[in-house]
Motif scaffolding. Structure first.
Motif, PDB file in Angstrom:
ATOM      1  N   UNK A   8       0.677  -1.122   0.100  1.00 54.53           N
ATOM      2  CA  UNK A   8       0.486  -0.110  -0.267  1.00 54.53           C
ATOM      3  C   UNK A   8       1.013   1.360   0.219  1.00 54.53           C
ATOM      4  N   UNK A   9       0.396   2.082  -0.347  1.00 54.45           N
ATOM      5  CA  UNK A   9       1.092   3.709  -0.781  1.00 54.45           C
ATOM      6  C   UNK A   9       0.653   4.542  -0.477  1.00 54.45           C
ATOM      7  N   UNK A  10       1.034   5.852   0.099  1.00 59.13           N
ATOM      8  CA  UNK A  10      -0.334   6.806   0.282  1.00 59.13           C
ATOM      9  C   UNK A  10       0.695   7.967   0.479  1.00 59.13           C
ATOM     10  N   UNK A  11       0.005   8.961  -0.347  1.00 61.44           N
ATOM     11  CA  UNK A  11       0.562  10.328  -0.123  1.00 61.44           C
ATOM     12  C   UNK A  11       0.554  10.926   1.140  1.00 61.44           C
ATOM     13  N   UNK A  12       1.129  11.065   1.601  1.00 62.79           N
ATOM     14  CA  UNK A  12       0.451  12.225   2.629  1.00 62.79           C
ATOM     15  C   UNK A  12       0.794  13.908   2.318  1.00 62.79           C
ATOM     16  N   UNK A  13       0.011  14.665   2.653  1.00 64.23           N
ATOM     17  CA  UNK A  13      -0.700  15.858   1.856  1.00 64.23           C
ATOM     18  C   UNK A  13      -0.605  16.474   3.180  1.00 64.23           C
ATOM     19  N   UNK A  14       0.022  17.641   2.863  1.00 62.74           N
ATOM     20  CA  UNK A  14       0.362  18.521   3.921  1.00 62.74           C
ATOM     21  C   UNK A  14      -1.580  19.161   4.787  1.00 62.74           C
ATOM     22  N   UNK A  15      -1.622  19.588   6.155  1.00 57.21           N
ATOM     23  CA  UNK A  15      -3.110  20.061   6.168  1.00 57.21           C
ATOM     24  C   UNK A  15      -2.627  20.690   7.344  1.00 57.21           C
ATOM     25  N   UNK A  16      -3.785  21.735   7.685  1.00 62.53           N
ATOM     26  CA  UNK A  16      -3.295  22.961   9.116  1.00 62.53           C
ATOM     27  C   UNK A  16      -4.446  21.812   9.990  1.00 62.53           C
ATOM     28  N   UNK A  17      -3.971  21.379  10.730  1.00 62.36           N
ATOM     29  CA  UNK A  17      -5.106  21.240  12.107  1.00 62.36           C
ATOM     30  C   UNK A  17      -5.548  21.793  13.317  1.00 62.36           C
ATOM     31  N   UNK A  18      -6.212  22.054  13.548  1.00 61.91           N
ATOM     32  CA  UNK A  18      -7.111  22.634  14.990  1.00 61.91           C
ATOM     33  C   UNK A  18      -5.783  23.733  15.465  1.00 61.91           C
ATOM     34  N   UNK A  19      -4.723  23.578  16.217  1.00 59.98           N
ATOM     35  CA  UNK A  19      -3.963  23.055  16.422  1.00 59.98           C
ATOM     36  C   UNK A  19      -3.455  24.985  15.869  1.00 59.98           C
ATOM     37  N   UNK A  20      -3.443  25.276  13.819  1.00 60.93           N
ATOM     38  CA  UNK A  20      -2.481  25.693  13.596  1.00 60.93           C
ATOM     39  C   UNK A  20      -1.231  25.290  12.921  1.00 60.93           C
ATOM     40  N   UNK A  21      -0.910  23.764  13.507  1.00 61.08           N
ATOM     41  CA  UNK A  21       0.316  23.168  12.746  1.00 61.08           C
ATOM     42  C   UNK A  21       0.061  22.441  11.640  1.00 61.08           C
ATOM     43  N   UNK A  22       1.197  22.298  10.658  1.00 63.41           N
ATOM     44  CA  UNK A  22       0.774  21.881   9.453  1.00 63.41           C
ATOM     45  C   UNK A  22       1.177  19.956   9.663  1.00 63.41           C
ATOM     46  N   UNK A  23       0.523  19.756   9.241  1.00 63.15           N
ATOM     47  CA  UNK A  23       0.505  17.470   9.929  1.00 63.15           C
ATOM     48  C   UNK A  23      -0.014  17.456   8.207  1.00 63.15           C
ATOM     49  N   UNK A  24       1.194  15.910   8.338  1.00 61.14           N
ATOM     50  CA  UNK A  24       1.306  14.995   7.453  1.00 61.14           C
ATOM     51  C   UNK A  24       0.666  13.553   7.896  1.00 61.14           C
ATOM     52  N   UNK A  25      -0.213  13.390   7.332  1.00 63.26           N
ATOM     53  CA  UNK A  25      -0.580  11.477   8.564  1.00 63.26           C
ATOM     54  C   UNK A  25       0.150  10.459   7.854  1.00 63.26           C
ATOM     55  N   UNK A  26       0.372  10.313   8.412  1.00 63.94           N
ATOM     56  CA  UNK A  26       1.266   8.492   8.070  1.00 63.94           C
ATOM     57  C   UNK A  26       0.331   7.356   8.377  1.00 63.94           C
ATOM     58  N   UNK A  27       0.168   7.281   9.779  1.00 61.66           N
ATOM     59  CA  UNK A  27      -0.548   6.129  10.102  1.00 61.66           C
ATOM     60  C   UNK A  27      -1.829   6.723  11.059  1.00 61.66           C
ATOM     61  N   UNK A  28      -2.704   6.263  10.518  1.00 69.19           N
ATOM     62  CA  UNK A  28      -4.333   7.077  11.462  1.00 69.19           C
ATOM     63  C   UNK A  28      -4.467   7.301  10.386  1.00 69.19           C
ATOM     64  N   UNK A  29      -4.486   7.357   9.394  1.00 75.34           N
ATOM     65  CA  UNK A  29      -5.773   8.009   8.113  1.00 75.34           C
ATOM     66  C   UNK A  29      -6.366   6.629   7.391  1.00 75.34           C
ATOM     67  N   UNK A  30      -7.296   7.570   7.176  1.00 69.64           N
ATOM     68  CA  UNK A  30      -8.734   7.036   6.570  1.00 69.64           C
ATOM     69  C   UNK A  30      -7.721   5.212   5.707  1.00 69.64           C
ATOM     70  N   UNK A  31      -6.979   5.296   4.737  1.00 70.81           N
ATOM     71  CA  UNK A  31      -6.167   4.438   3.596  1.00 70.81           C
ATOM     72  C   UNK A  31      -5.447   3.118   5.418  1.00 70.81           C
ATOM     73  N   UNK A  32      -5.805   3.802   5.942  1.00 73.30           N
ATOM     74  CA  UNK A  32      -4.630   2.669   7.381  1.00 73.30           C
ATOM     75  C   UNK A  32      -4.995   3.258   8.403  1.00 73.30           C
ATOM     76  N   UNK A  33      -6.004   2.754   8.643  1.00 72.47           N
ATOM     77  CA  UNK A  33      -6.294   3.384  10.466  1.00 72.47           C
ATOM     78  C   UNK A  33      -5.217   2.440  11.412  1.00 72.47           C
TER      79      UNK A  33
END
Length: 292
Positions: A8-33
């Motif tokens: 499985x390969x998953x592209x990690x797109x950078x997003x802003x979280x509710x605290x104002x951080x820039x975050x990329x999900x690696x494990x624990x996202x919908x493609x790999x809970x």
């Protein structure tokens, strides 16, 4: 067959979280809970105005690895400040309950990663935190164009004992162009790769494929390890992380992980009341929160 294939390969797109951080999900996202024993992993960038304010945890181990900048950790155990510098690792055992914050130590942006590992055995043990400085970890030169920083595990004839309760490997590789790596992975362990920068070809033969920066690669279990070849014109840096699966039935709700699903309804009331493992978290606030 030596090399495991990328399942499985998953592209990690950078997003802003509710605290104002820039975050990329690696494990624990919908493609790999979930990838037993790994519950979650993120790459983060935080400025002084953001960070990760006070929050509780139970039943997990976390490994925080700072790549650039300085991260300040505060928790209800030591009630003091721990500064995590580039190359340092902070290990935290949440056990029966801990409350903590991780925020930039100055006005400069901090860049790092945090891995969550489900605890094995007794989850209701005493919590603990340990800062491991850059020095004790092995960072060798570049024989054949390959450099590795061993946070835990074996590579290129060297070994650093894992410090987590769960048997794990955590390797930080840099490959020059045309460099080839054949890295073993313990039999039966789950493993994944996260590419920090550059690109390289992962796998062998017809299964070999090139992947770019910010991709997560979940590896299958067939094979003794992983073959990596840098076929690009620039250095490729990636993490190889593996762990022995627990195979246990657990329940999680946000930052809380427990084995008995019937007890989950009691976790939030226990945390709010400061009981049944959360006594040290009750009425504790970090300086970061107090001074905001």
């Amino acid at each position: 067959m030596f090399s495991r294939r990328v399942e499985l390969s998953i592209e990690g797109k950078e997003q802003n979280d509710r605290c104002g951080n820039k975050v990329r999900g690696i494990i624990g996202r919908k493609e790999c809970r979930f990838l037993d024993p790994f519950r979650r992993m993120i790459e983060f960038k935080a400025k002084a105005s953001a960070g990760f304010p006070d929050r509780p945890k139970r039943g997990v181990e976390t490994v925080t690895y700072v790549l650039d900048g300085k991260l300040r950790h505060e928790d209800c155990l030591k009630q003091g400040k721990t500064i995590i510098h580039p190359g340092d690792v902070l290990y935290m055992l949440a056990g029966k309950g801990i409350k903590h914050c991780d925020v930039p130590d100055d006005e400069h942006e901090v860049h790092g990663l945090q891995l969550w590992i489900e605890q094995s055995g007794d989850m209701m043990i005493e919590p603990n935190t340990v800062l491991m400085k850059n020095g004790p970890f092995l960072s060798n030169e570049k024989p054949d164009g390959v450099q590795v920083k061993i946070i835990a595990g074996k590579s290129l004839g060297h070994e650093v004992k894992y410090f987590t309760e769960t048997p794990t490997m955590f390797l930080d590789f840099k490959l020059d162009k045309k460099a080839v790596l054949n890295q073993t992975i313990p039999e039966g362990w789950n493993a994944f790769i996260y590419i920090l920068s550059g690109q390289a070809t992962f796998g062998d033969g017809k299964d070999a494929k090139q992947y770019d920066a910010h991709c997560t690669l979940v590896l299958g279990q067939t094979g003794q390890g992983i073959k990596v070849e840098n076929t690009s014109q620039q250095e490729c840096r990636f993490l190889l992380i593996g762990g022995k699966p627990h195979g246990q039935k657990i329940k999680h709700y946000g930052p809380f992980v427990i084995k008995d699903a019937e007890d989950m309804d009691e976790v939030i009331p226990d945390y709010k009341a400061g009981r049944n493992g959360f006594e040290k978290t009750f009425e504790w606030d970090s300086d970061y929160v107090i001074n905001r």
